[in-house]
Motif scaffolding. Structure first.
Motif, PDB file in Angstrom:
ATOM      1  N   ARG A  59     150.105 158.455  47.647  1.00 46.73           N
ATOM      2  CA  ARG A  59     149.847 157.769  48.706  1.00 46.73           C
ATOM      3  C   ARG A  59     149.155 156.452  48.489  1.00 46.73           C
ATOM      4  O   ARG A  59     148.144 156.385  47.711  1.00 46.73           O
ATOM      5  N   GLU A  60     149.664 155.373  48.910  1.00 46.52           N
ATOM      6  CA  GLU A  60     149.176 154.152  48.715  1.00 46.52           C
ATOM      7  C   GLU A  60     147.415 154.080  49.001  1.00 46.52           C
ATOM      8  O   GLU A  60     147.126 154.571  50.134  1.00 46.52           O
ATOM      9  N   GLY A  61     146.711 153.660  47.969  1.00 56.03           N
ATOM     10  CA  GLY A  61     145.171 153.611  48.460  1.00 56.03           C
ATOM     11  C   GLY A  61     144.558 154.987  48.066  1.00 56.03           C
ATOM     12  O   GLY A  61     143.351 154.956  48.296  1.00 56.03           O
ATOM     13  N   MET A  62     145.242 155.813  47.692  1.00 60.08           N
ATOM     14  CA  MET A  62     144.704 157.077  47.349  1.00 60.08           C
ATOM     15  C   MET A  62     143.376 156.732  46.175  1.00 60.08           C
ATOM     16  O   MET A  62     142.315 157.664  46.393  1.00 60.08           O
ATOM     17  N   ASP A  63     143.648 155.916  45.584  1.00 57.37           N
ATOM     18  CA  ASP A  63     142.441 155.839  44.487  1.00 57.37           C
ATOM     19  C   ASP A  63     141.141 155.394  45.119  1.00 57.37           C
ATOM     20  O   ASP A  63     139.995 155.519  44.431  1.00 57.37           O
ATOM     21  N   PHE A  64     141.039 154.774  46.182  1.00 63.55           N
ATOM     22  CA  PHE A  64     139.784 154.356  46.952  1.00 63.55           C
ATOM     23  C   PHE A  64     138.898 155.752  47.281  1.00 63.55           C
ATOM     24  O   PHE A  64     137.896 155.793  47.578  1.00 63.55           O
ATOM     25  N   GLU A  65     139.739 157.136  47.424  1.00 62.54           N
ATOM     26  CA  GLU A  65     139.017 158.114  47.537  1.00 62.54           C
ATOM     27  C   GLU A  65     138.272 158.723  46.452  1.00 62.54           C
ATOM     28  O   GLU A  65     137.332 159.478  46.820  1.00 62.54           O
ATOM     29  N   PHE A  66     138.291 158.089  45.195  1.00 60.88           N
ATOM     30  CA  PHE A  66     137.547 158.540  44.187  1.00 60.88           C
ATOM     31  C   PHE A  66     136.405 157.861  43.717  1.00 60.88           C
ATOM     32  O   PHE A  66     136.352 156.584  43.917  1.00 60.88           O
ATOM     33  N   THR A  67     135.311 158.274  42.866  1.00 52.45           N
ATOM     34  CA  THR A  67     134.297 157.579  42.476  1.00 52.45           C
ATOM     35  C   THR A  67     134.840 156.828  41.232  1.00 52.45           C
ATOM     36  O   THR A  67     134.422 155.794  40.842  1.00 52.45           O
ATOM     37  N   LEU A  68     135.558 157.576  40.447  1.00 56.37           N
ATOM     38  CA  LEU A  68     136.139 157.164  38.936  1.00 56.37           C
ATOM     39  C   LEU A  68     137.464 157.251  38.837  1.00 56.37           C
ATOM     40  O   LEU A  68     137.987 158.168  39.362  1.00 56.37           O
ATOM     41  N   VAL A  69     138.306 156.335  38.666  1.00 58.04           N
ATOM     42  CA  VAL A  69     139.781 156.208  38.413  1.00 58.04           C
ATOM     43  C   VAL A  69     140.037 155.817  36.995  1.00 58.04           C
ATOM     44  O   VAL A  69     139.526 154.624  36.692  1.00 58.04           O
ATOM     45  N   PHE A  70     140.553 156.572  36.207  1.00 58.16           N
ATOM     46  CA  PHE A  70     140.944 156.268  34.602  1.00 58.16           C
ATOM     47  C   PHE A  70     142.455 156.274  34.760  1.00 58.16           C
ATOM     48  O   PHE A  70     143.241 156.951  35.167  1.00 58.16           O
ATOM     49  N   ASP A  71     142.814 155.070  33.855  1.00 58.53           N
ATOM     50  CA  ASP A  71     144.392 154.989  33.536  1.00 58.53           C
ATOM     51  C   ASP A  71     144.627 155.216  32.127  1.00 58.53           C
ATOM     52  O   ASP A  71     143.980 154.388  31.240  1.00 58.53           O
ATOM     53  N   VAL A  72     145.359 156.093  31.932  1.00 60.12           N
ATOM     54  CA  VAL A  72     145.591 156.332  30.386  1.00 60.12           C
ATOM     55  C   VAL A  72     147.230 156.056  29.976  1.00 60.12           C
ATOM     56  O   VAL A  72     147.969 156.288  30.777  1.00 60.12           O
ATOM     57  N   ASP A  73     147.337 155.279  28.719  1.00 63.12           N
ATOM     58  CA  ASP A  73     148.595 155.009  28.196  1.00 63.12           C
ATOM     59  C   ASP A  73     149.010 155.976  27.562  1.00 63.12           C
ATOM     60  O   ASP A  73     148.430 156.754  27.072  1.00 63.12           O
ATOM     61  N   GLN A  74     150.402 155.706  27.621  1.00 65.39           N
ATOM     62  CA  GLN A  74     151.168 156.887  26.975  1.00 65.39           C
ATOM     63  C   GLN A  74     151.106 156.768  25.208  1.00 65.39           C
ATOM     64  O   GLN A  74     151.399 157.805  24.764  1.00 65.39           O
ATOM     65  N   GLU A  75     151.075 155.574  24.686  1.00 66.67           N
ATOM     66  CA  GLU A  75     151.265 155.360  23.343  1.00 66.67           C
ATOM     67  C   GLU A  75     150.288 155.849  22.548  1.00 66.67           C
ATOM     68  O   GLU A  75     150.208 156.567  21.510  1.00 66.67           O
ATOM     69  N   ARG A  76     148.901 155.467  22.966  1.00 58.92           N
ATOM     70  CA  ARG A  76     147.608 155.867  22.272  1.00 58.92           C
ATOM     71  C   ARG A  76     146.616 156.832  23.027  1.00 58.92           C
ATOM     72  O   ARG A  76     145.593 157.209  22.451  1.00 58.92           O
ATOM     73  N   HIS A  77     146.964 157.440  24.089  1.00 69.18           N
ATOM     74  CA  HIS A  77     146.033 157.775  24.973  1.00 69.18           C
ATOM     75  C   HIS A  77     144.716 157.372  25.253  1.00 69.18           C
ATOM     76  O   HIS A  77     143.933 157.845  25.417  1.00 69.18           O
ATOM     77  N   ILE A  78     144.724 155.833  25.172  1.00 66.81           N
ATOM     78  CA  ILE A  78     143.623 155.197  25.501  1.00 66.81           C
ATOM     79  C   ILE A  78     143.359 155.014  27.043  1.00 66.81           C
ATOM     80  O   ILE A  78     144.337 154.578  27.789  1.00 66.81           O
TER      81      ILE A  78
END
Length: 368
Positions: free
Chosen positions: A177-196
């Protein structure tokens, strides 16, 4: 009655987003081990074909498998059961199935819409409270909660080591659901190539500018931050005379500096204030002035208002999770935010995008 704001001890609320194969589950487990410590109990709700058990070599944790249909009720039942059994932390892997999987919210809306003869509002009238109940179950849980979310994927052009443009697969907006990230204290985005991992949201300020693989040590840092807050009992028993004076706020000159920067970069004022955890610019603590400027500078657009290179624009869109496509031949970028995403549409206007009814997208022509 109003009281002085005090950060209290809390439970972790962490989101980890990324395309399939980016390492979301392993990252979640490593953070979990650091958060709960050597004696903590970890539960995993696994909707990913029992893939969570593949990482059993990392440490001790228990898994409950959720099979289709991925109804909200199954998720809530799993959370409640973990609470009853005394787990310290639950990993929901993946939360996206409750939204877009078989039996998830979107499928529920479609079924209700069909029975209501095409009236989609009838479906959402029932679906929204159902999804809200899942969000409430996570936010009100006495456990730490880590939720993984699959990201939509797009290809962007990046410069390789020789300076040539090459396509790279990146994660965009999470399937949720749009805006779901606002419910979290921390949000990480992990890339597929290097898992960074990088942070798209960080109320802890621990991961400001972070770019790296998530480890158990990072989980330990999160635990230390969570436990550094004041206990509810101590806060309740503190009299007005005992309360220390609050932190010094930024000066009026600094307020004016931030006002100018907000205008310059076209930032959403309300979202910026929410990110800083204040109601007014004048309430920003002096020691957070640098963090405030960094947050705004990350959104800086060119001073002449003209678009940058294709790489510049696509990187900005990727960072804001706005879906887009490239037309390399015509040097055009097509952005397709959702209809309800007003903030993204306003942002695109500041970057020079124009709505095209022909393409049903926001379009910008790049310099040749």
């Amino acid at each position: 009655m109003f009281q002085k704001a005090v950060r209290k001890r809390a439970k972790a609320r962490i989101g980890i987003c990324g395309p399939a194969g980016s390492g979301k589950t392993m990252s979640a487990l490593k953070l979990a081990f650091g958060i709960v410590g050597p004696t903590g109990k970890i539960a995993v709700l696994d909707t990913e074909n029992e893939s969570a058990s593949l990482y059993a070599h990392l440490g001790d944790y228990h898994v409950a498998v959720i099979k289709p249909p991925f109804t909200v009720e199954k998720y809530i039942s799993g959370i409640r059961e973990a609470e009853k059994l005394g787990y310290d932390l639950i990993i929901i892997d993946s939360l996206s199935h409750a939204w877009a999987g078989t039996g998830g919210i979107l499928e529920f809306v479609d079924s209700r819409t069909e029975s209501a003869k095409g009236n989609k509002f009838a479906g959402w009238r029932e679906a929204t409270p159902k999804h809200n109940s899942l969000v409430d179950a996570m936010l009100q849980s006495q456990m730490h909660v880590i939720a993984t979310m699959r990201s939509k994927t797009e290809y962007v052009l990046v410069d390789d080591e020789r300076g040539k443009k090459v396509p790279k697969k990146v994660g965009m907006a999470p399937i949720q659901r749009e805006g779901m990230d606002f419910e979290f204290t921390l949000v990480f985005d992990v890339d597929q190539e290097r898992h960074i991992a990088t942070t798209s949201k960080d109320r802890t300020e621990i991961f400001d500018g972070f770019h790296g693989k998530l480890t158990e040590e990072h989980g330990s840092s999160i635990r230390a931050w969570l436990e550094s807050g004041e206990s509810a009992q101590n806060h309740a028993g503190t009299t007005q005379e005992q309360q220390p004076s609050g932190p010094k706020s930024i000066t009026q000159d600094q307020v004016m500096e931030l006002e100018a920067k907000i205008s310059e970069v076209g930032a959403d004022r309300d979202k910026f204030l929410a990110y800083m955890g204040v109601n007014r610019l004048e309430d920003i603590p002096a020691e957070r002035m640098t963090a405030a400027l960094k947050a705004l500078e990350a959104k800086t657009k060119k001073s002449d208002g003209t678009p940058g290179t294709v790489t510049d624009i696509t990187a900005i869109l990727a960072a804001r999770r706005i879906p887009f496509k490239l037309d390399e031949t015509n040097k055009e970028v097509y952005a397709t935010p959702s209809y309800q995403d007003t903030a993204s549409k306003e942002f695109l206007k500041t970057k020079g995008f124009k709505w095209s009814s022909s393409y049903k997208a926001w379009v910008i022509k790049m310099a040749a």
